[in-house]
Design a protein around this motif. Structure first.
Motif, mmCIF file in Angstrom:
data_model
loop_
_atom_site.group_PDB
_atom_site.id
_atom_site.type_symbol
_atom_site.label_atom_id
_atom_site.label_comp_id
_atom_site.label_asym_id
_atom_site.label_seq_id
_atom_site.Cartn_x
_atom_site.Cartn_y
_atom_site.Cartn_z
ATOM 1 N N UNK A 298 0.836 -1.159 0.084
ATOM 2 C CA UNK A 298 0.072 -0.119 -0.001
ATOM 3 C C UNK A 298 0.757 1.217 0.076
ATOM 4 N N UNK A 299 2.332 1.029 0.544
ATOM 5 C CA UNK A 299 2.957 2.227 0.386
ATOM 6 C C UNK A 299 3.226 2.571 -0.945
ATOM 7 N N UNK A 300 3.742 4.015 -1.380
ATOM 8 C CA UNK A 300 4.141 4.348 -2.779
ATOM 9 C C UNK A 300 5.419 4.819 -2.841
ATOM 10 N N UNK A 301 6.081 4.222 -3.649
ATOM 11 C CA UNK A 301 7.714 4.704 -3.886
ATOM 12 C C UNK A 301 7.632 5.878 -5.129
ATOM 13 N N UNK A 302 8.107 6.856 -4.872
ATOM 14 C CA UNK A 302 8.058 7.887 -5.989
ATOM 15 C C UNK A 302 9.188 8.691 -5.925
ATOM 16 N N UNK A 303 9.760 9.207 -7.025
ATOM 17 C CA UNK A 303 11.070 10.040 -7.054
ATOM 18 C C UNK A 303 10.765 11.260 -6.192
ATOM 19 N N UNK A 304 11.731 11.344 -5.561
ATOM 20 C CA UNK A 304 11.942 12.602 -4.519
ATOM 21 C C UNK A 304 11.556 13.833 -5.061
ATOM 22 N N UNK A 305 11.906 14.311 -6.327
ATOM 23 C CA UNK A 305 11.789 15.372 -6.990
ATOM 24 C C UNK A 305 10.456 15.696 -7.581
#
Length: 413
Positions: A298-305
């Protein structure tokens, strides 16, 4: 081969069943036993013709018996592409069915009877296509054989629809004159419409660009499963598995895990059991991070920028799909991709008239097939994008906590 999902919509007797049957028949996607069965049942057998609408008549018969069918799917393929047709009923009482079918579609074929032109049902289907943000619309002006293939009739319908499409914000609209019964302009261009300069319907479906609809700019990776074998040879292995809904990820990218906000770096990407330097949507991969981060399904990994919104209160356009009415204060489970969280409907702001787009403020409740603007509060923060920006991370469903039935489809604003 890539895959095109599309839905057909039209008023009663606009020829939707015949069109689907013609596509299946002319693309040779009907099994021999199916063909023999409809030849025996054909109403037009005296004329030596088969009734192609019979290919979907089984579905119609089930509806008449009162059996609820959300969406029926038909499958066919050509040498260049595979297709899935979502066949949803077009009546106003089946709005929820059309929303279900259209939400996963790349394209909608809206049938218009050449004798009737743009009618209320045409407008309603176009409004739903607009609300759902469908990227491609094909307006198939059917039964041209009954208006003697008149170019003037065709042009007048195109003008009427184009004005409506502009007001609704429909961008990529293609018009085509057809006769589903006769097969004109379905698989091959017909001599009956020499004035039509476009392509046959099947050619349009084969060539429409679906890949460009995949967003490669905004990287979103909802975690579906955390892999920890804990074997002797893979003692320290920790991988995060899931499908890239959008964007491109590369080894070394700085990423943020949402909703916690913890940052890390991608150290490895696995695709089909092999390490790769980069991966892109819609591939299914395993990501490895430099830090031992607490991540769960359920967590989402996205680019920090480039991060989506994170909030506990959502403004949504909601299509209500349950026979029990929706009212403010009711509690449901909200599922957004692999995230499932408890929620409560705080407020119903207005109801949308799907025939006119008029907004009726502060309804007391929403009943089956209603589309309403609502405020939903969730038990913990969730990561999301606006539906119009990114369909894959802006669409959610409401689930009844007791029966686990899907009761609402949400488009986050």
């Amino acid at each position: 081969m890539d895959l095109l999902r599309f839905i057909t919509a039209g008023s009663v007797d606009d020829g939707k069943s015949t069109l689907i049957g013609r596509l299946l028949y002319d693309s040779k996607s009907i099994l021999i036993d199916q063909l023999e069965a409809i030849e025996k049942q054909s109403k037009n057998k005296e004329d030596g013709e088969i009734d192609l609408a019979l290919l979907t008549d089984g579905l119609r018969a089930e509806r008449e018996q009162g059996i609820t069918i959300d969406v029926a799917y038909k499958y066919f393929s050509t040498p260049s592409r595979k297709f899935i047709i979502a066949d949803a009923p077009g009546h106003i009482q089946y709005t929820r069915n059309m929303v279900t079918g259209a939400s996963n579609s790349d394209l909608i074929i809206i049938l218009v009877d050449a004798r009737s032109g743009v009618v209320e049902q045409t407008r309603r289907h176009s409004i739903i296509a607009s609300l759902l943000g469908l990227p491609h619309v094909v307006v198939a002006i059917n039964k041209m054989d009954l208006v003697e293939y008149s170019q003037d009739v065709y042009n007048n319908i195109v003008i009427d629809y184009a004005n409506m499409a502009k007001s609704l914000g429909l961008k990529e609209v293609t018009y085509i004159p057809i006769s589903a019964l006769k097969g004109d302009n379905i698989v091959e261009k017909a001599a009956t419409t020499p004035w039509y300069e476009g392509e046959a319907l099947l050619s349009i479906l084969e060539k429409v660009q679906v890949q460009q609809d995949i967003d490669l700019e905004h990287a979103r990776f909802p975690v579906q499963y955390v892999i920890r074998p804990q074997t002797e040879e893979l003692h320290d292995y920790r991988g995060y598995a899931g499908k890239l809904h959008s964007g491109i990820y590369k080894k070394g990218d700085a990423v943020t895990v949402l909703p916690s906000g913890v940052t890390s770096t991608i150290t490895a990407i696995e695709l089909n059991g092999k390490e790769v330097e980069e991966a892109f949507a819609p591939q299914s991969v395993i990501l490895h991070l430099a830090d031992d981060v607490d991540i769960s399904r359920g967590d989402v990994i996205v680019k920090s920028n480039d991060q989506p919104n994170v909030a506990q209160e959502l403004e949504v356009l909601l299509c209500w799909m349950d026979t029990k009415p929706l009212a403010a204060g009711k509690k449901y489970l909200l599922q957004l991709n692999s995230t499932v969280v408890k929620s409560v409907v705080k407020e119903l702001q207005y109801k949308v008239d799907v025939n006119t787009l008029e907004q009726h403020a502060s309804p007391e409740q929403a009943v089956l097939n209603d589309i309403v603007k609502a405020t939903i509060k969730v038990a913990r923060p969730v990561a999301f994008d606006a539906y119009k920006k990114l369909r894959t991370s802006g669409g959610a469903i409401l689930i009844d906590e007791t029966s686990h039935v899907t009761v609402g489809a949400c488009m986050i604003q």
